[in-house]
Scaffold this active site. Structure first.
Site, short mmCIF file in Angstrom:
data_model
loop_
_atom_site.label_atom_id
_atom_site.label_comp_id
_atom_site.label_asym_id
_atom_site.label_seq_id
_atom_site.Cartn_x
_atom_site.Cartn_y
_atom_site.Cartn_z
N HIS A 90 1.07 -1.26 -0.08
CA HIS A 90 0.22 -0.76 0.40
C HIS A 90 1.04 1.42 0.35
O HIS A 90 1.18 1.62 1.34
CB HIS A 90 -0.97 -0.30 1.75
CG HIS A 90 -2.03 0.87 1.40
ND1 HIS A 90 -3.27 0.95 1.57
CD2 HIS A 90 -1.37 2.08 0.62
CE1 HIS A 90 -4.15 2.30 1.89
NE2 HIS A 90 -3.28 2.72 1.29
N HIS A 123 -9.51 0.86 -1.51
CA HIS A 123 -9.56 1.16 -0.15
C HIS A 123 -10.76 1.31 0.86
O HIS A 123 -12.05 1.94 -0.32
CB HIS A 123 -9.30 3.37 -0.45
CG HIS A 123 -7.59 3.69 -0.73
ND1 HIS A 123 -7.20 3.22 -1.45
CD2 HIS A 123 -6.91 4.42 -0.08
CE1 HIS A 123 -5.77 3.22 -1.12
NE2 HIS A 123 -5.13 4.45 -0.70
N ASP A 176 1.43 4.41 3.16
CA ASP A 176 0.66 4.90 2.24
C ASP A 176 1.57 5.99 1.40
O ASP A 176 2.00 6.28 0.44
CB ASP A 176 -0.54 5.33 3.49
CG ASP A 176 -1.98 5.60 2.38
OD1 ASP A 176 -2.35 5.16 1.83
OD2 ASP A 176 -2.29 6.24 3.63
N ASP A 177 0.96 7.22 2.08
CA ASP A 177 1.98 8.15 1.49
C ASP A 177 3.49 8.72 2.43
O ASP A 177 3.48 9.86 3.40
CB ASP A 177 0.80 9.81 1.85
CG ASP A 177 0.03 9.17 0.67
OD1 ASP A 177 -0.62 8.69 -0.70
OD2 ASP A 177 -1.00 8.53 1.25
N GLU A 209 -11.64 3.46 5.80
CA GLU A 209 -10.27 4.58 6.53
C GLU A 209 -11.28 5.55 6.84
O GLU A 209 -11.12 5.43 8.18
CB GLU A 209 -9.62 5.09 4.87
CG GLU A 209 -8.45 5.85 5.86
CD GLU A 209 -7.86 6.63 4.38
OE1 GLU A 209 -8.21 6.41 3.15
OE2 GLU A 209 -6.44 7.17 4.68
N HIS A 246 1.13 4.53 -2.53
CA HIS A 246 1.04 5.76 -3.25
C HIS A 246 2.52 6.54 -3.94
O HIS A 246 2.83 7.43 -2.73
CB HIS A 246 -0.39 6.80 -3.17
CG HIS A 246 -1.23 6.36 -2.20
ND1 HIS A 246 -2.09 6.04 -3.11
CD2 HIS A 246 -1.75 5.68 -1.32
CE1 HIS A 246 -3.52 5.67 -2.83
NE2 HIS A 246 -3.07 4.97 -1.71
N1 ADE Z 1 -4.79 8.53 -2.22
C1 ADE Z 1 -3.53 9.11 -1.36
N2 ADE Z 1 -3.40 8.46 -0.44
C2 ADE Z 1 -4.43 7.73 -0.26
C3 ADE Z 1 -5.37 7.53 1.19
N3 ADE Z 1 -4.65 7.66 2.53
N4 ADE Z 1 -6.72 7.09 1.50
C4 ADE Z 1 -7.39 7.59 0.25
N5 ADE Z 1 -6.61 8.41 -0.99
C5 ADE Z 1 -5.55 8.39 -1.09
ZN ZN Z 2 -3.88 5.27 0.29
#
Ligand code: ADE
Ligand code: ZN
Length: 337
Positions: A14, A194, A275-276, A197, A16
């Site tokens: 996971h 997703h 994630d990011d 969340e 991005h």
């Molecule tokens: N795009 C990038 N990170 C995300 C996240 N945590 N939830 C939904 N969309 C995303």
């Molecule tokens: Zn994500």
């Protein structure tokens, strides 16, 4: 324990790629491409990384993606992440990208996919990690846009392992994309989304039933529905959990309140991911570390999380036992040390 985590072979499921855009790279690319930014410096941009919620984060994330323009930009972005992943002993990465965040600005899908896939190929040739690409649809845009994106991607389907669903969750239930996912699966693509969340546990069930996904991204709100937790465990449907993301986006106030350990204890196939990472204060190993600290996990439990990451991956079933055996061997030598 930090050293144990650093040396543990693992997969990331996971991630991005646009979320690996570090502030320094944002400024360097803005200069190269003549893009004007509303921040005076790298530090000013970094100071903006204090998010109220998912939407507040997404606003900044999409703004920063505007500096990505050429195929070379996407190549450099993926190369930088894969080098970092290799340093963290990530052996395999399944990478999300958001085509619509780029095509709606006039960047061609070809520039995005060719740039990313060339970097992935070069990294694999130079010793890893191996990687796969997952094309995510923006759920806050109409389903017709997602379908058009899937059509436009027909030329590059051999570069992709699957499709996903991301962006603003609340008010955009998975069912909106039923036909798009049906079409993607008929084209031989795997499916993830997703769900749960910021959205409710009902979105997790809906994503399973209507999109027929194989993994749930985040899925933490499944904890609110006991029957759903039992289903995830019974059907061995993995969750790709991103602990630092959930804290930074205020899904949970702190790690002690996070359901990761309760989900593990209920028998759910839990994986740990970043994630990011450029926005949430750490890459994969930092995520393993916060989980270990919060729940006092031992080497066996950390090894289990890493084994889950390979089991839940889109690697071939024949390839998985060796990866898992490698982790068992690592845990054993570390326990003896
Ligand atoms: N795009 C990038 N990170 C995300 C996240 N945590 N939830 C939904 N969309 C995303
Ligand atoms: Zn994500």
């Amino acid at each position: 324990m930090d050293e144990f985590i650093a040396g543990l072979p693992k997969a990331e499921l996971h991630l991005h790629i646009e979320g690996t855009l570090e502030p320094e790279m944002v400024f360097a690319l803005a200069e190269r491409n003549g893009v004007k930014l509303p921040y005076a410096s790298v530090e000013a941009l970094r100071r903006a990384y204090d998010f109220r919620d998912l939407q507040n984060f997404l606003d900044l994330y999409y703004q920063a993606t505007q500096v990505l323009v050429t195929e070379q930009d996407f190549y450099g972005l993926a190369r930088a992440y894969l080098a970092r992943a290799r340093d963290e002993n990530i052996r395999h990465a399944e990478i999300f990208f958001d085509p619509q965040a780029h095509t709606r600005r006039g960047v061609s899908l070809g520039a995005v996919v060719e740039g990313l896939s060339a970097a992935m190929k070069d990294a694999a040739r130079e010793g890893g990690p191996t990687s796969r690409l997952i094309m995510c649809f923006l759920r806050d845009l109409p389903a017709e846009d997602a379908m058009a994106t899937l059509d436009a991607a027909s030329h590059w389907l051999d570069r992709m392992s699957g499709v996903g669903l991301d962006s603003a969750e609340a008010g955009n239930p998975p069912g909106k994309f039923t036909e798009v996912f049906e079409r993607a699966r008929s084209l031989g693509l795997r499916a993830v989304a997703h769900a749960g969340e910021e959205g409710p546990s009902a979105y997790v069930a809906e994503a399973l039933d209507r999109l027929q996904i194989e993994r749930v991204d985040h899925g933490v709100h499944a904890i609110d529905d006991r029957a759903l937790v039992a289903r995830l465990a019974g059907e061995r449907i993995p969750l790709t959990i991103c602990p630092l993301s959930n804290i930074r986006l205020r899904v949970y106030p702190d790690m002690r309140a996070h359901p990761l350990k309760r989900l593990m204890d209920a028998g759910v196939v839990v994986t740990v991911n970043s994630d990011d990472p450029a926005y949430f204060g750490g890459y994969v190993n930092a995520n393993y570390r916060v989980v270990q600290e919060a729940f006092a996990l031992g080497r066996g439990e950390l090894g289990q999380l890493a084994k889950n990451s390979f089991a839940a991956s889109f690697l071939s079933e024949q390839g998985k036992p060796d990866r898992i055996a490698e982790i068992d061997a690592y845990v054993k030598t570390q326990q003896a040390a």
